[in-house]
Design an enzyme around this catalytic site. Structure first.
Site, short mmCIF file in Angstrom:
data_model
loop_
_atom_site.label_atom_id
_atom_site.label_comp_id
_atom_site.label_asym_id
_atom_site.label_seq_id
_atom_site.Cartn_x
_atom_site.Cartn_y
_atom_site.Cartn_z
N CYS A 77 0.85 -1.19 0.00
CA CYS A 77 0.00 0.00 0.00
C CYS A 77 0.89 1.24 0.00
CB CYS A 77 -0.89 -0.02 1.24
SG CYS A 77 -2.06 1.34 1.31
N MET A 305 -9.45 13.66 3.94
CA MET A 305 -10.25 14.04 2.78
C MET A 305 -10.19 15.52 2.43
SD MET A 305 -13.66 11.76 3.44
CE MET A 305 -14.56 12.38 2.01
N HIS A 326 3.75 8.24 7.01
CA HIS A 326 3.01 7.95 5.77
C HIS A 326 1.77 8.80 5.62
CE1 HIS A 326 -0.04 5.99 8.15
NE2 HIS A 326 -0.55 5.30 7.17
N ALA A 328 -1.07 11.68 8.14
CA ALA A 328 -1.35 12.33 9.42
C ALA A 328 -1.52 11.30 10.53
CB ALA A 328 -2.60 13.20 9.31
#
Length: 397
Positions: A77, A305, A326, A328
């Protein structure tokens, strides 16, 4: 900020955050890792929080061993981003149609392409070596051999959870595409197979946490895991490359007449294993929710978002095993977020961003994440900021 040191384990824990701010369950996970006999060092990033298998935001350096649960179930990921020649002045007032076209091009959630994407037929996709890559599938563990059709159809698809595809603008007004995704279901299945296999091995029976079970160098189980792990990491990288090309083509066609140009893409895993050397010792470095930040390495650190993303350049801090955060990082679980926030909160917190505003993504609300600016500030000795982006469109599964 200089790191803080927690002692008491076999190796000290170097933390780029205040230990008092970390949940007790996460600290317990970290102490368990620090006491493993194979661990050479442990660095903790400022986005640290409790995770399944191992702590998110941890960098685990082992000698001759690797823990499949510490890598996690979404092998490989990570993030990919690319800057365009478009600017905010080119953007329409209503971004809904553009978002819809992106969602049609890239399946989200559990979705996959009705027909596998033919990379040679995707305009602008420069990736090569597809025949050799797909041949590698034949060598994976037998339990996944019957999944080839689904694996091909999921190539170039987003997934759900915290995965996203975004159009962003940097502080100079340039438009970027930013992606977050991984190895889809094949990574999950491979991880699950190897995690269970590791837990059954005799040398792991007395561990304080069976999720930290390891494979050892020189064994057949380790070779099988490394083979499947590195293939899944490559699948995740190629998955993002295909998605990026599909979205680039959507954007190019939408802005016909603008002659859109693209810079070189930036890509970084943040759930993966790398073979690296520190102080002359060959180590297997697991970054669980962390990116590589070697000197000059470009990386991507997103918030949520609607709270922006940072493009960063690594400073090569060996004390952190050349790593950085990677993202917050979550400050509350998905369950707590759904109980804490309302649909009205989501609408308010994503104001100005063209995105889903429904109860299905409340667990991804910005308020469920840590403050991105503080996380960036806490790692000023790990990375330097190259660009700051803000979301215009956010596509989620």
């Amino acid at each position: 900020m200089p790191y803080e040191m927690l002692r008491g384990g076999r190796v000290p824990i170097r933390m780029w955050t205040d230990p008092a701010s970390v949940e007790d369950v996460a600290l317990e996970q970290l102490r368990n890792v620090a006491n493993l006999p194979w661990v050479e060092g442990l660095a903790v990033m400022p986005d640290v929080h409790y995770g399944m298998g191992a702590t998110v935001g941890s960098v685990i350096a082992m000698r001759d061993a690797v823990s499949p649960a510490a890598v996690g179930v979404d092998i490989g990921c990570g993030m990919t981003a690319v800057k365009s020649s478009l600017t905010v002045d080119d953007m329409p007032d209503d971004l809904g149609r553009l978002r819809s076209q992106i969602e049609k091009a890239v399946p989200v959630g559990r979705g996959s392409h009705k027909e596998p994407v033919d990379p040679s037929a995707v305009p602008g996709l420069k990736e090569r070596g597809w025949f050799e890559f797909w041949k590698g599938f034949e060598e994976l563990v037998p339990s996944v051999r019957g999944r080839f059709g689904r694996v091909r159809s999921q190539m170039g698809s987003l997934g759900g959870g915290n995965h996203f595809a975004e159009l962003c603008a940097d502080d100079n007004g340039a438009i970027w595409i930013v992606l977050h995704s991984g190895s889809r279901n094949i990574g999950n299945e491979l991880a699950a197979h190897h995690i269970e296999a590791a837990k059954k091995l005799p040398h792991n029976q007395d561990l304080p946490d069976k999720d930290l079970s390891v494979f050892l160098t020189g064994t057949r189980k380790m070779e099988e895991y490394r083979r499947d792990l590195f293939w899944a990491q490559e699948y995740a990288r190629r998955n993002r490359v295909v998605m990026l090309a599909l979205i680039q083509n959507v954007v190019t066609q939408y802005f016909t007449g603008k002659r859109v140009k693209w810079e070189e893409l930036i890509s970084c895993h943040h759930n993966y294993v790398a073979e690296e050397v520190y102080d002359g010792v060959e180590l297997l470095v697991t970054r669980k929710g962390a990116i590589r930040a070697g000197a000059g390495d470009l990386g991507i650190i997103p918030g949520s978002m609607a709270t922006g993303t940072y493009i960063v350049r690594g400073l090569g801090n060996s004390q952190a095993y050349n790593s950085a955060s990677h993202g917050a990082g979550r400050k509350m679980s998905r369950t707590k977020a759904r109980k804490t926030f309302t649909l009205g909160d989501l609408v308010e917190q994503t104001k100005g961003v063209e995105c889903r505003k429904d109860t299905g993504v409340i667990d991804e609300i910005p308020g469920a994440y840590k403050d991105l600016e503080s996380v960036i500030e806490a790692q000023s000795d790990l990375v330097e900021v190259v660009a700051h982006l803000r979301q215009l469109i956010c596509v989620k599964g």
